[in-house]
Structures are given as C-alpha cells and as structure tokens.
Scaffold this active site. Structure first.
Site, PDB file in Angstrom:
ATOM      1  N   LYS A  47       0.849  -1.214   0.000  1.00  0.00           N
ATOM      2  CA  LYS A  47       0.000   0.000   0.000  1.00  0.00           C
ATOM      3  C   LYS A  47       0.872   1.247   0.000  1.00  0.00           C
ATOM      4  O   LYS A  47       0.669   2.154  -0.810  1.00  0.00           O
ATOM      5  CB  LYS A  47      -0.884   0.001   1.246  1.00  0.00           C
ATOM      6  N   ASN A  48       1.860   1.282   0.895  1.00  0.00           N
ATOM      7  CA  ASN A  48       2.630   2.520   1.045  1.00  0.00           C
ATOM      8  C   ASN A  48       3.687   2.712  -0.031  1.00  0.00           C
ATOM      9  O   ASN A  48       4.394   3.721  -0.026  1.00  0.00           O
ATOM     10  CB  ASN A  48       3.249   2.576   2.450  1.00  0.00           C
ATOM     11  N   ARG A  84      -5.067  10.457   4.197  1.00  0.00           N
ATOM     12  CA  ARG A  84      -4.031  11.463   4.373  1.00  0.00           C
ATOM     13  C   ARG A  84      -2.970  11.383   3.278  1.00  0.00           C
ATOM     14  O   ARG A  84      -2.358  12.372   2.924  1.00  0.00           O
ATOM     15  CB  ARG A  84      -3.305  11.278   5.705  1.00  0.00           C
ATOM     16  N   CYS A  87      -5.437  12.212  12.786  1.00  0.00           N
ATOM     17  CA  CYS A  87      -6.090  10.898  12.689  1.00  0.00           C
ATOM     18  C   CYS A  87      -5.931  10.196  14.036  1.00  0.00           C
ATOM     19  O   CYS A  87      -5.350  10.742  14.965  1.00  0.00           O
ATOM     20  CB  CYS A  87      -5.517  10.089  11.541  1.00  0.00           C
ATOM     21  N   ARG A 146      -0.225  14.493  13.077  1.00  0.00           N
ATOM     22  CA  ARG A 146       0.242  14.277  11.701  1.00  0.00           C
ATOM     23  C   ARG A 146       0.377  15.573  10.882  1.00  0.00           C
ATOM     24  O   ARG A 146      -0.271  15.753   9.858  1.00  0.00           O
ATOM     25  CB  ARG A 146      -0.652  13.286  10.971  1.00  0.00           C
ATOM     26  N   ASP A 180       4.465   0.659  12.151  1.00  0.00           N
ATOM     27  CA  ASP A 180       3.272   0.001  11.587  1.00  0.00           C
ATOM     28  C   ASP A 180       3.147  -1.452  12.019  1.00  0.00           C
ATOM     29  O   ASP A 180       2.153  -2.102  11.708  1.00  0.00           O
ATOM     30  CB  ASP A 180       3.300   0.056  10.053  1.00  0.00           C
ATOM     31  N   ARG A 214      -8.792  -0.642   4.465  1.00  0.00           N
ATOM     32  CA  ARG A 214      -7.974   0.426   3.870  1.00  0.00           C
ATOM     33  C   ARG A 214      -6.603  -0.122   3.468  1.00  0.00           C
ATOM     34  O   ARG A 214      -6.010   0.338   2.502  1.00  0.00           O
ATOM     35  CB  ARG A 214      -7.778   1.556   4.877  1.00  0.00           C
TER      36      ARG A 214
HETATM   37  C1  EPZ Z   1       3.971   7.068   6.476  1.00  0.00           C
HETATM   38  O1  EPZ Z   1       3.155   8.059   7.055  1.00  0.00           O
HETATM   39  C2  EPZ Z   1       3.090   5.850   6.295  1.00  0.00           C
HETATM   40  N1  EPZ Z   1       1.998   6.163   5.363  1.00  0.00           N
HETATM   41  C3  EPZ Z   1       2.531   5.422   7.658  1.00  0.00           C
HETATM   42  O2  EPZ Z   1       1.764   4.248   7.456  1.00  0.00           O
HETATM   43  C4  EPZ Z   1       3.696   5.103   8.585  1.00  0.00           C
HETATM   44  O3  EPZ Z   1       3.190   4.784   9.858  1.00  0.00           O
HETATM   45  C5  EPZ Z   1       4.622   6.324   8.683  1.00  0.00           C
HETATM   46  O4  EPZ Z   1       5.039   6.723   7.362  1.00  0.00           O
HETATM   47  C6  EPZ Z   1       5.859   6.053   9.518  1.00  0.00           C
HETATM   48  O5  EPZ Z   1       6.564   4.975   8.974  1.00  0.00           O
HETATM   49  C7  EPZ Z   1       2.259   6.155   4.025  1.00  0.00           C
HETATM   50  O6  EPZ Z   1       3.378   5.917   3.595  1.00  0.00           O
HETATM   51  C8  EPZ Z   1       1.107   6.452   3.128  1.00  0.00           C
HETATM   52  P1  EPZ Z   1       5.864  10.434   8.678  1.00  0.00           P
HETATM   53  P2  EPZ Z   1       3.691   9.588   7.117  1.00  0.00           P
HETATM   54  O7  EPZ Z   1       5.733  11.705   7.924  1.00  0.00           O
HETATM   55  O8  EPZ Z   1       4.592   9.859   5.987  1.00  0.00           O
HETATM   56  C9  EPZ Z   1       6.041  13.814  11.996  1.00  0.00           C
HETATM   57  C10 EPZ Z   1      -0.063   2.849   7.683  1.00  0.00           C
HETATM   58  O9  EPZ Z   1      -0.459   2.260   8.660  1.00  0.00           O
HETATM   59  N2  EPZ Z   1       5.919  14.773  10.884  1.00  0.00           N
HETATM   60  O10 EPZ Z   1       7.053   9.555   8.413  1.00  0.00           O
HETATM   61  O11 EPZ Z   1       2.520  10.462   7.326  1.00  0.00           O
HETATM   62  C11 EPZ Z   1       4.780  12.956  12.151  1.00  0.00           C
HETATM   63  O12 EPZ Z   1       3.829  13.620  12.957  1.00  0.00           O
HETATM   64  C12 EPZ Z   1       0.365   4.285   7.778  1.00  0.00           C
HETATM   65  O13 EPZ Z   1       0.072   2.342   6.536  1.00  0.00           O
HETATM   66  C13 EPZ Z   1       5.990  16.138  11.161  1.00  0.00           C
HETATM   67  O14 EPZ Z   1       6.134  16.554  12.309  1.00  0.00           O
HETATM   68  O15 EPZ Z   1       4.549   9.560   8.449  1.00  0.00           O
HETATM   69  C14 EPZ Z   1       5.318  11.715  12.831  1.00  0.00           C
HETATM   70  O16 EPZ Z   1       5.438  11.961  14.217  1.00  0.00           O
HETATM   71  C15 EPZ Z   1       0.042   4.851   9.133  1.00  0.00           C
HETATM   72  N3  EPZ Z   1       5.883  17.026  10.127  1.00  0.00           N
HETATM   73  C16 EPZ Z   1       6.723  11.568  12.224  1.00  0.00           C
HETATM   74  O17 EPZ Z   1       7.052  12.849  11.668  1.00  0.00           O
HETATM   75  C17 EPZ Z   1       5.722  16.617   8.827  1.00  0.00           C
HETATM   76  O18 EPZ Z   1       5.658  17.468   7.926  1.00  0.00           O
HETATM   77  C18 EPZ Z   1       6.818  10.538  11.124  1.00  0.00           C
HETATM   78  O19 EPZ Z   1       5.746  10.759  10.228  1.00  0.00           O
HETATM   79  C19 EPZ Z   1       5.655  15.225   8.571  1.00  0.00           C
HETATM   80  C20 EPZ Z   1       5.766  14.332   9.606  1.00  0.00           C
END
Ligand code: EPZ
Length: 418
Positions: free
Chosen positions: A22-23, A92, A116, A121, A305, A397
C-alpha cells in the site's frame, strides 16, 4: 458498516501470498502526475486507499483503467490542480499529489489532511520543502495553496525529522524542477527507495551521495513507466506474527526478508521459528512466546506500523515487555481494546508495559486505525471464544482480502453486516 466475527483457538496452516505494498503504490500513483505519458503499475493491491487515490487522480484529470492487479494511468492534462477536502480527509496520503502538482502546474490547492487516530500528523516539513524549492505557500480555509512563478528551482533542504511521505513529496517536486537539489536526513523506507526507482524509470536523476542524503538534478520533462509494486512488508509482518502466535505451519509467499530484518530479529528473540523457502518464509507456531522489549524507529529500525501487531503477541508472552512508540504520539488505541480481552497493559505516555497473561478471551471490539484493527484480529485468533470486531473499514484500507486469506489458512473468521 461491516464487522468481523472471529472464533479463536484454530491453528493456521497452509499458504498465503502477500499483496502489493500500500505505502509503495500510493506515492507511485501520485508520481503519474509528473508526466503526460502512460504509466503501467502491476501487482496493485485491491484496497480502499488505492480506490481513493484513483478517485482523486481521476478528479485531477487522469485516465485510469484498473483490471485485476494492473493499473494504467495517463494524465494528459491536469484539469484543475485542486484536491477537495472530502477526498483528502478519507486518506491522508492524498497529500502526495501536492509535490507533483506544484512541479507540473506551478499551482496547487490541496486540502490540509486532518489529524487521525494515531496522531496530529502535521505536514509542515513537506511545505517547508516546497518553499525551499521556491514555492509560495498559504493556508486558507483548511487548504494549502501553493504557487510558483515558472518552475521550481533546485536548492538544499534538511528535513528536521525523518518523514516518509514528506521525503516522497519533495523528491517528486525536485525531480521536475530547474537545477540541482540536495535533500538531507531523508527517509529510507523501502517504499521510498521504490518510488526513487520509478522516478528513475521516468528519467529523473536521483543519486544517494551519503546515507540519507540525495542529490536530484531537476528535469524539464519526465516520461511514463511500467513497474511491478513490491510486496507489502507490513502485511507480511502481520501474517508472520499471527502464524507465530496461532500457526501450526504457514508458508508466506512474496516476502522480501531484507525489508523486515528488525522485525525478524525481534521475533527470533521472542522464540519465533521460521525458515526461508523459495520466494518467502515458512513460519511455525512458537512453542513458547517470550516477552521482549521493543522501540519503534524509522527504517531500518522496528516499524511503527508493526507495533500494534507486536503488542497483541506480547499480551500472551511469558514475562513483562515494554513497548516504546517513538514515531506517533497516540498509537496505543489498541491497548484499551486488548484489555477488554483480558490483556494486562499499562500505558504511560509513549510506553506501554505489557504483562503476559495465560490466555485472552473473545469480546466485542472496536477498530480505531488500520494497524490496530490487524492487532485485534490477531488477538482474537489467539483468544478463547468468539470476538466481534466493528468498523472493519479501517482494516480494508490497508489489507487486501484479509479475512479471505485467514480463512484459506483455516481460521474461522467471517464478515457480517452491522
Ligand atoms: C507514512 O506516514 C506511512 N503512510 C505510515 O503508514 C507510517 O506509519 C509512517 O510513514 C511512519 O513509517 C504512508 O506511507 C502512506 P511520517 P507519514 O511523515 O509519511 C512527523 C499505515 O499504517 N511529521 O514519516 O505520514 C509525524 O507527525 C500508515 O500504513 C511532522 O512533524 O509519516 C510523525 O510523528 C500509518 N511534520 C513523524 O514525523 C511533517 O511534515 C513521522 O511521520 C511530517 C511528519
């Protein structure tokens, strides 16, 4: 709405094939906005999130055909670079169209994704990246409005935190820009590496000059591609944990073990037993599951995850384990539901202390997010008695035919209308 009825106590055996990731497929689909040529994606999983992304891309002007696991996408022209709230709020990852739209159209209006179940996020690091490449960003009535005169221009940008979709978004924008971009502290998840492979097939010039440092030479134009999506390492981890807990012997096909080293290492410490077979992994049920601490981290660390699924296993382990969630601030929603089954879990901030119990008991349960739903299904398989897991849409999802795959392994699970 649908719910899943799970009758515990059955040992899983047989063969299951892991679907496309998916990702990985979501950013690859967003990348099709970067070209007016045809793009062909194979091994596409049939998931709600993928359906949502096809809706969004069609809304933006893409011609899409999706037969079986092959998707053909062509964005000859972007009708209007606008992603509405009612589409973005359901997924998202829609925010991934932002980078390609700014790069291609010089303008984008994309709804801010809400928070979420697992955390607030924010996307500030995505937006700052676009500004560094010359975009002017405004937030107006819940929308990101991004504009750039002419093309984006290359620059140097250091990600304050490792962000998976933030890295993907800015790489896509930088690939169709003028000049050279250097990105520092990028995410290195396999899904990010796969997107880079696809962008290279499109003609992008992306080079890793140091660990977590990329140099991108922007291109005037990018072409189409054909690509087969890699197997979903999180789905694989989910089946490996389930088979460790309630398996007799399960062959899991299309697993890339090199994407799961941290998970496999930890599971071995817990007493899991598996061996490599052609194209996958043979997993035997564990004789005894030992409690072991774990802390989530960006790749190649233990994936956030897989945290919920691991917690389900720790609820029936021998001993006490401490699970530390370092990525998201609220990713323990499954703990309360597992407690309803008799699990002994105390959550203190970013840590959950899990004391193994003899057995879990089936109960009515509520899914809260994608991976929490999987954790409840796994726990229900191990529990004595029957469980009913509501809000199954969370599971749909990100897991393709999860209940069908479990039934093919002998599990007694079935869907009911709620
Ligand atoms: C990706 O989400 C994945 N989704 C998530 O999978 C996964 O849990 C996550 O990466 C971490 O591995 C997809 O790839 C579609 P991040 P993402 O930006 O990119 C903070 C699932 O279950 N952050 O790496 O949204 C954020 O709050 C989903 O398949 C900021 O502060 O995660 C978090 O604490 C859930 N500012 C950390 O960074 C930003 O601009 C990591 O988030 C972006 C992120």
């Amino acid at each position: 709405m649908e719910a899943l009825i799970v009758e515990g106590g059955v040992r899983l055996k047989g063969t299951v094939r892991i679907s496309g990731a998916k990702n990985a497929v979501l950013p690859i689909m967003a990348a099709t906005l970067l070209t007016d040529e045809e793009c062909i994606i194979e091994n596409v999983p049939n998931l709600r999130d993928v359906a949502t992304m096809t809706q969004l891309l069609s809304f933006l002007g893409a011609d899409i055909s999706w037969e079986e696991d092959v998707m053909r996408i062509r964005v000859k022209d972007v009708k209007e670079p606008f992603a509405p709230y009612d589409l973005v709020r359901t997924m998202r990852a829609s925010v991934l169209v932002l980078g390609p739209l700014i790069a291609r159209c010089g303008f984008a209006k994309v709804s801010m994704p809400g928070g979420c179940a697992i955390g607030e996020r924010p996307i500030n690091l995505h937006l700052r990246g676009f500004e560094t490449l010359g975009a002017v960003i405004d937030i107006d009535s819940g929308y990101v409005i991004a504009k750039v005169e002419g093309k984006l221009t290359g620059n140097r940008y250091v990600f304050e935190k490792v962000t998976v979709t933030g890295t993907e978004n800015v790489i896509m924008a930088a690939s169709l820009s003028e000049g050279e971009t250097v990105l520092v502290n990028v995410a290195e998840e396999p899904e990010v590496v796969e997107l880079i492979d696809v962008l290279r097939k499109m003609g992008a010039e992306i080079e890793e000059i140091e660990p977590r440092v990329l140099r991108i030479s922007g291109k005037e134009k990018l072409g189409g591609f054909r690509h087969r999506v890699m197997p979903d390492r999180i789905e694989a981890a989910t089946f490996i944990i389930a088979s460790t807990m309630v398996g007799e012997c399960v062959d899991i096909i299309d697993v890339r073990c090199e994407h799961l080293e941290a998970v496999l290492e930890k599971l071995k410490e817990c007493g899991a037993r598996f061996e490599s077979i052609d194209r996958g992994l043979k997993v035997y049920g564990a004789e005894k599951i030992l409690a072991r601490d774990v802390e989530t981290a960006p790749y190649p660390g233990f994936p956030t995850d897989v945290q919920a699924q691991y917690m389900a296993m720790m609820t029936i382990a021998e001993g006490v384990s401490i699970i530390t969630e370092t990525i998201f601030e609220k990713r323990f929603m499954h703990a309360a539901e597992l407690r309803r089954m008799g699990a002994d879990i105390v959550v203190e901030g970013q840590r959950a202390i899990v004391k193994g119990v003899k057995e879990l008991k089936g109960a009515p349960l509520m899914a809260s997010d994608l991976r929490a739903s999987a954790s409840l299904v796994i726990a229900a398989l191990a529990a004595r008695g029957v469980s009913k897991i509501s809000r199954l849409y969370h599971l749909d999802r990100g897991y393709e035919k999860f209940d069908e795959k479990l039934r093919s392994l002998g599990a007694r699970v079935w869907r009911v209308k709620e």
